[in-house]
Design an enzyme around this catalytic site. Structure first.
Site, PDB file in Angstrom:
ATOM      1  N   ASP A 240       0.835  -1.193   0.000  1.00  0.00           N
ATOM      2  CA  ASP A 240       0.000   0.000   0.000  1.00  0.00           C
ATOM      3  C   ASP A 240       0.875   1.250   0.000  1.00  0.00           C
ATOM      4  O   ASP A 240       1.899   1.317   0.674  1.00  0.00           O
ATOM      5  CB  ASP A 240      -0.884  -0.020   1.252  1.00  0.00           C
ATOM      6  CG  ASP A 240      -1.937   1.053   1.249  1.00  0.00           C
ATOM      7  OD1 ASP A 240      -2.767   1.065   0.335  1.00  0.00           O
ATOM      8  OD2 ASP A 240      -1.935   1.887   2.183  1.00  0.00           O
ATOM      9  N   GLU A 290      16.098 -13.991  -0.732  1.00  0.00           N
ATOM     10  CA  GLU A 290      16.642 -14.906   0.277  1.00  0.00           C
ATOM     11  C   GLU A 290      15.728 -16.114   0.464  1.00  0.00           C
ATOM     12  O   GLU A 290      16.186 -17.263   0.501  1.00  0.00           O
ATOM     13  CB  GLU A 290      16.806 -14.153   1.595  1.00  0.00           C
ATOM     14  CG  GLU A 290      17.214 -15.013   2.770  1.00  0.00           C
ATOM     15  CD  GLU A 290      17.098 -14.266   4.088  1.00  0.00           C
ATOM     16  OE1 GLU A 290      16.789 -14.929   5.111  1.00  0.00           O
ATOM     17  OE2 GLU A 290      17.301 -13.032   4.110  1.00  0.00           O
TER      18      GLU A 290
END
Length: 570
Positions: A240, A290
């Site tokens: 957002d 990752e």
């Protein structure tokens, strides 16, 4: 690109491509070669949890309700689900004012319900994307409550934007910034001694204080939040206000303070699109990479980056930042061939050139329903135009997001009584202009009367927003039985996207088919055309189309209609 007059469409009898006059401006717009990410061409279904499906009869949608409806979404043919906020919140802005980013609000369920939802998505092969709101939090957030209790200059207040006021006694806001939802962007607090004190910044409502992202503690906290949900199996995050976060360090006056009153989009360059925000997205991208390195599953970052131009939006989707950003220029485009062609051109040119793909949207939880938006002064035209726009969007290279209920052809509800309106825009401005409740009415699933299967038949509570009786014509039960409905148009288009080799191509070429027709080829063999005019025109391909948004006789493209044809060069 179609090269010859005579082409063959699989399963049809020798259709021909209609020869058109040379178009010296015709060109091929090409993105970089697609990568392996599932998100590059995914179609994601947006679930506004509060209004999707109520499993326990309290009148509010919940996570268990979403899980129960997953087979419906699988049958529709989408690739994944994006959930609007379901976190602990006082609901001043229906979940975008978060008090605890790592807990489920009891009205929506609990973490066990979330785990079951993740399992349900995995079982059906659906990706799960969750909302995250890094620009601000709820005024009920523990950190903000600590800031209110602390003294000016404390580390608790340094997590937010607290500042002394101007004027003789500090009675004026620190600057002239305005809120997206109307009014000043500052609220004054009462200090521990009972006297008026500092002011705090909130670019939305008073109940949504902005974080100070120049404080390292904020970045550390959101890394913890991302890992919390990644560890629970999510496939990505919708971000957002992705162009927000950082404010000008000096908090100076805006040169055009009234601009913020004209639109909810980002218009104050001192509060939005600051260069430091890109550091955050690089760090978040590294976290996602990752996790991907651990198990081979791509995680997605898709941003709500409301910036003025596609070229500026492209900066957010560079290879080490967000994977995607919603392309709102198509959503805001009027029913006009030239305008639509221009925004598509700009998107493919500027955004795809970064190595990302364009993320197309026609509607979301903040916008007027597509059927009503395209109707203008002609309500009869709205459904046809909305269906044609959907077919065009799904023909374009890149990803697409479908807001819940668009596949039902739901119109905007515009006659809610004032006393039932919940949108803070209305309560801050007193105006119904721009309110969002009309697109958030609970979904109609079945039956002829409210709650239309949204809540159990014996539910003790009514839906949190009232459903109009005319929703009976749009229930999922009814449209599934009507092969000419919006639902079947979406489903068939999604099936073709998944099975046709032409959708593996990354280029489009415009065809010159007259002033009212937008026509393109996708790769080598898919033609999509939309008639923006008021009367029928010759189709760019002779023969019946593979799919059309309305009745489409061979060789003719009716007004407000889109169609696809499959061709191969002879």
């Amino acid at each position: 690109m179609v090269k010859d007059d005579h082409v063959r469409a699989p399963g049809r009898s020798s259709p021909t491509v209609r020869r058109t006059s040379p178009d010296r401006s015709a060109r091929t717009t090409t993105s970089l070669l697609p990568g392996k990410g599932w998100w590059r061409a995914a179609v994601i279904y947006q679930v506004y949890v509060r209004s999707f499906s109520d499993s326990n009869g309290d009148g509010i949608g919940d996570l268990a309700g979403v899980r129960e409806r997953l087979p419906y979404l699988k049958r529709l043919g989408v690739d994944g689900v994006w959930l609007n906020p379901f976190y602990v919140s006082p609901q001043h802005d229906h979940g975008y004012d978060i008090a605890d980013h790592c807990a489920v609000d009891p009205v929506y369920g609990d973490l066990e319900d979330f785990a079951r939802l993740v399992d349900g998505c995995r079982l059906l092969g659906l990706k799960l994307v969750v909302d995250t709101v890094p620009n601000h939090c709820s005024s009920w957030h523990p950190w903000f409550q600590q800031a209110l209790a602390a003294a000016p200059g404390s580390h608790e207040r340094a997590r937010f934007h607290f500042a002394d006021g101007r004027g003789e006694t500090g009675e004026l806001p620190p600057n002239n910034w305005r809120v997206m939802f109307g009014g000043p962007a500052w609220t004054r607090v009462v200090e521990a001694d009972g006297n008026p004190g500092q002011w705090y910044l909130h670019m939305f409502t008073t109940e949504q204080p902005d974080f100070n992202w120049r404080n390292p503690a904020i970045a550390e906290e959101f890394e913890r939040i991302l890992r919390f949900w990644l560890d629970r199996g999510v496939d990505g995050f919708r971000i957002d206000v992705a162009a927000g976060l950082f404010k000008h360090p000096l908090l100076p006056d805006s040169a055009d303070p009234e601009a913020d009153e004209r639109t909810r989009d980002s218009v104050n360059p001192l509060a939005w699109n600051q260069p430091e925000v890109h550091q955050v997205w690089r760090a978040w991208r590294a976290i996602c990479e990752e996790y991907t390195a651990r198990d081979g599953r791509d995680r997605l970052l898709v941003g709500e980056a409301s910036v003025p131009t596609p070229a500026q939006q492209a900066e957010y989707v560079r290879p080490d930042e967000l994977h995607q950003a919603f392309f709102f220029h198509l959503l805001h485009a009027p029913w006009d061939r030239e305008h639509v062609q221009r925004v598509v051109d700009e998107a493919v040119r500027d955004i795809a050139a970064t190595g990302s793909t364009v993320t197309w949207v026609l509607n979301n939880h903040d916008q007027v329903r597509t059927v009503s938006r395209f109707a203008g002064t002609d309500p009869v035209a709205g459904p046809a135009r909305a269906a044609a726009a959907a077919l065009l969007m799904l023909a374009l290279p890149g990803a697409a997001y479908i807001y819940q209920g668009e596949e039902l052809g739901l119109p905007e509800v515009t006659d809610l009584p004032d006393e039932l309106i919940t949108d803070p825009i209305f309560h801050r401005t007193g105006s119904r202009t721009g309110i969002r409740d009309g697109c958030r009415i609970p979904m109609p699933w079945s039956g002829g009367h409210a709650p239309f299967g949204f809540s159990p038949d014996d539910a003790p509570a009514r839906p949190w927003l009232p459903q109009p009786e005319h929703f009976a014509a749009h229930t999922a039960e009814r449209v599934l039985a009507d092969t000419g409905s919006f639902w079947h148009l979406y489903r068939e288009a999604l099936q073709l996207r998944r099975t046709m080799p032409q959708f593996g191509a990354d280029s489009i070429r415009w065809l010159d088919c007259g002033p009212d027709v937008l026509a393109l080829t996708r790769g080598d063999g898919l033609v999509c055309a939309v008639n923006f005019g008021v009367g029928p025109v010759p189709a760019p391909v002779d023969g019946a189309p593979l799919i059309a948004s309305g009745p489409c006789p061979p060789g003719v493209l009716p007004a407000a209609t889109a169609a696809w044809w499959a061709t191969t060069t002879s």
